[in-house]
Structure formats: structure tokens, C-alpha cells
Scaffold this active site. Structure first.
Site, short mmCIF file in Angstrom:
data_model
loop_
_atom_site.label_atom_id
_atom_site.label_comp_id
_atom_site.label_asym_id
_atom_site.label_seq_id
_atom_site.Cartn_x
_atom_site.Cartn_y
_atom_site.Cartn_z
N MET A 27 -2.82 -6.39 -1.07
CA MET A 27 -3.55 -5.08 -0.82
C MET A 27 -3.86 -5.40 0.63
O MET A 27 -4.34 -6.16 1.03
CB MET A 27 -4.72 -5.05 -1.55
N GLN A 103 3.19 -12.03 1.55
CA GLN A 103 4.01 -10.76 1.41
C GLN A 103 4.36 -10.58 2.97
O GLN A 103 3.58 -10.33 3.70
CB GLN A 103 3.15 -9.55 0.73
N HIS A 176 8.40 -6.99 0.79
CA HIS A 176 7.74 -5.67 0.60
C HIS A 176 8.97 -4.70 0.66
O HIS A 176 9.23 -4.33 1.64
CB HIS A 176 6.47 -5.39 1.08
N HIS A 179 6.86 1.31 -1.82
CA HIS A 179 5.87 1.97 -1.45
C HIS A 179 6.01 3.02 -0.31
O HIS A 179 5.22 3.21 0.58
CB HIS A 179 4.43 1.28 -1.11
N TYR A 181 8.04 2.10 2.44
CA TYR A 181 8.01 1.34 3.77
C TYR A 181 9.64 1.25 4.01
O TYR A 181 10.46 1.75 3.19
CB TYR A 181 7.18 -0.05 3.78
N GLY A 317 -5.58 -5.45 -8.46
CA GLY A 317 -5.84 -5.07 -7.43
C GLY A 317 -7.14 -4.91 -7.15
O GLY A 317 -8.07 -5.83 -6.86
N ARG A 318 -7.47 -3.66 -7.36
CA ARG A 318 -8.99 -3.06 -7.11
C ARG A 318 -9.79 -3.91 -7.95
O ARG A 318 -11.21 -4.31 -7.41
CB ARG A 318 -9.02 -1.57 -7.16
#
Length: 348
Positions: A27, A103, A176, A179, A181, A317-318
Site C-alpha cells: 500500500m 514491491q 508490480h 493497477h 501502472y 490492506g486497510r
């Protein structure tokens, strides 16, 4: 609570035994120092979660080169000072009984010259990303489409950063590739408008992934290299790769053939069943190796994914931002603290 999720396990595709199947998802936090180094506060943030029982920590994205940046105050892994800055964090996590994977990240067109040292961001395309960049309140920068001859140079950035991560003592490296990228900008036919060997067909759009993995495996070895993919995620509604099944039917067996052994199917903040869970069920019949994924799953749902053989580890995650003692709360069956803006704004 007696669950496979919380029991020790060993997977032959991984770098060693795990004390449970709980992983902390990567994250972006934005707490690196002005030289893009890891700080004592970042080290304490990860070590706290390892000490509380998290088995595997995936770091926030670490940018492979200044030209690959796209965010404020994120770490880089380009020089010896940046490598050295991560050594205390790695050591503290490992001494607390956890494992930690770096990452590695290239933002591609999800950037602006403000973050790339004034040069144009690079991408599969010369079309800028839509919308406003929340990092500087401006439209995303005008990207420059990479020439095919530049691809080895992009791979070298990842190779050098991977070697630096291993030099810092990380247990492994995750690339990664999701998402939206850089690498996802090649995979996604709605973004990739190329007519060369890296565009058009399914095989051409997957080429960047396969070539990069082939370059990294000799550096990392199969037990220390993982890739993160996000074929389905929420972006103003469900967003999936075009030719989704054809892409997976080509890409996943080719990754297996090359010798990759670790996959992370990610969807960020999205309903698992509609995104990652759906992809995991397509990938698992093609992939007999280590597979990780998740999206705010309950302990019972995570256990189901493990019991049914869909996942080997589950990412959160969160929930782990708001609850450093997440594993202990699962063990005791206690409710989780909700994520709040105040907790997001600090390294809690």
C-alpha cells in the site's frame, strides 16, 4: 480460533516456512524522506505488524528509478543510500518472526514531470491518462511511447533494483504489474495502441511480462520472485482487461513454463468476488504454484478460499493499517477497528 489461515505452513515455491497465511498487501504510504529513503518510522510501522503476527509483508511500492516515479514522498531503490536505509526495516521484521518482500514499481503514464525529474513519463502509448493527478492537482503528464529498442533498458531498471533489494536482505521481490501502472499499460488493450511487437495481439501485449520475468529469474530465483497482476478491479465500475480469458490462457501457462512460481492477484479496494476472486478461479486451474490474493475478506471467507485450494495466502490492506494487531484480533474473534482518515494520515 483454529483455522488453516492462522496455522504454520510451508510451501515449496516460497523462500521458507510461514507462521500463518496472513499477508500484508502493498500500500502506497508516502512517508519516505526527501532522498526517497526508508525511515525509522517506516521500519517501526512494518515491524509492529510483524511482531503482532503478520507472516508476510509486501512493502509499499518502491520506485525503481526517478524516471519511474509518480507520487510524492515514495521510496526509491536506485542507489546505495536507499538500499542501506531499508536494512533496519528488513532486519526488524525478520527478527520479529515475519518475512518481507520488496514491491518494485514503475508508474509509467500515471505520473507527471513534477515527479520524474522534468522528463516525460513513458508508457506503451503517447495518450495521457484521463483525470486529475491527486498528487499535484494537475492533469496527468503527456507520456512518451517507449520504442521497442528501449525495452531492455526498462528491464535493466528492474534487474538493478531487484539485486539491490536482495542486497538489503529482503526475503524476495514482487514486481508490480497491475493497477494501471507501466506494465499494465502494455497488457491492457484499451491503453496499448501499439503496432509493433509489444502491441496488438494477446501474445504481443504479454511480451513485456514474459521478457521481464525471464530476465529477473536468474537474479532472484523462483523462490524469491513474485508478480502482482490485476486483470479485474474497480475503477468507476468494474474494469477488466479486454480479451480477459484469452490473456489468462496465454499468460499464465507461459509464466509457468518460464519457471515463475509466485502470483499475487490484486484488485485494491474492490469486492473480492467480482474481481480478484473471479480471476483466481480462472487462474487456479492453470497455476499449480503459490497463489495469493484477497480484498477485505472476513476470516471465514479467507478460510474458505484456503480450504477450497483457491489461495495459499490471503492479503489484507486497510484492515492492517487500522489494526496492527490484526492477527491477534482474528485469533480472539475480536471486532476490527475501522479505517479512518486520521489513521491513514500517520504511520500507525
Amino acid at each position: 480460533m483454529s483455522l488453516q489461515l492462522l496455522s504454520p505452513f510451508v510451501h515449496h515455491d516460497m523462500f521458507g516456512p510461514m507462521r500463518n497465511r496472513v499477508a500484508m498487501a502493498a500500500m502506497t504510504r508516502g512517508f519516505a524522506d526527501a532522498q526517497h529513503r526508508c525511515t525509522d518510522e517506516i521500519a517501526a510501522y512494518y515491524a509492529r505488524r510483524a511482531a503482532a503476527g503478520v507472516s508476510l509483508i509486501l512493502t509499499e511500492g518502491i520506485v525503481v528509478h526517478p524516471s519511474a516515479d509518480g507520487y510524492r514522498n515514495v521510496p526509491h531503490l536506485q542507489n546505495d543510500e536507499q538500499v542501506d536505509s531499508w536494512i533496519p526495516a528488513v532486519r526488524q521484521v525478520q527478527e520479529a518472526g515475519g518475512r518481507i518482500v520488496a514491491q518494485l514499481w514503475h508508474c509509467g503514464r500515471i505520473s507527471h514531470p513534477d515527479f520524474t525529474g522534468g522528463v516525460a513519463p513513458v508508457s506503451s502509448t503517447d495518450r495521457p491518462a484521463a483525470g486529475i493527478n491527486r498528487q499535484n492537482g494537475q492533469p496527468y503528464g503527456q507520456p512518451r511511447a517507449l520504442h521497442a529498442s528501449e525495452m531492455p533498458g526498462i528491464y535493466r531498471l528492474f534487474e538493478e533494483a531487484a539485486q539491490r533489494a536482495l542486497n538489503a536482505g529482503f526475503d524476495g521481490v514482487q514486481i508490480h504489474m497491475g493497477h494501471g501502472y507501466l506494465i499494465d499499460q502494455f497488457l491492457d488493450a484499451r491503453i496499448n495502441d501499439r503496432t509493433d511487437a509489444y502491441g496488438g495481439s494477446v501474445e504481443n501485449r504479454c511480451r513485456i511480462v514474459l521478457e521481464l520475468v525471464e530476465r529477473l529469474l536468474p537474479i532472484c530465483g523462483p523462490q524469491r520472485l513474485m508478480i502482482r497482476l490485476s486483470p479485474a478491479r474497480m475503477m468507476g465500475g468494474l474494469y477488466e482487461w479486454p480479451d480477459l480469458d484469452d490473456m489468462l490462457q496465454h499468460l499464465i501457462p507461459q509464466l509457468d513454463r518460464l519457471g515463475l512460481r509466485q502470483l499475487d492477484i490484486s484488485c485494491a479496494d474492490a469486492p473480492y468476488a467480482e474481481t480478484s476472486g473471479k480471476i483466481v478461479r480462472r487462474v487456479r486451474p492453470l497455476w499449480p504454484h503459490f497463489l495469493m490474493g484477497g480484498a477485505s475478506l472476513s476470516a471465514a471467507d479467507a478460510e474458505h478460499e484456503i480450504q477450497e485450494g483457491h489461495l495459499d495466502m490471503v492479503t489484507w490492506g486497510r484492515a492492517l493499517l487500522a489494526n496492527p494487531d490484526f492477527v491477534q484480533r482474528l485469533e480472539l474473534g475480536e471486532a476490527l477497528e475501522p479505517m479512518t482518515p486520521e489513521r491513514r494520515a500517520v504511520l500507525y
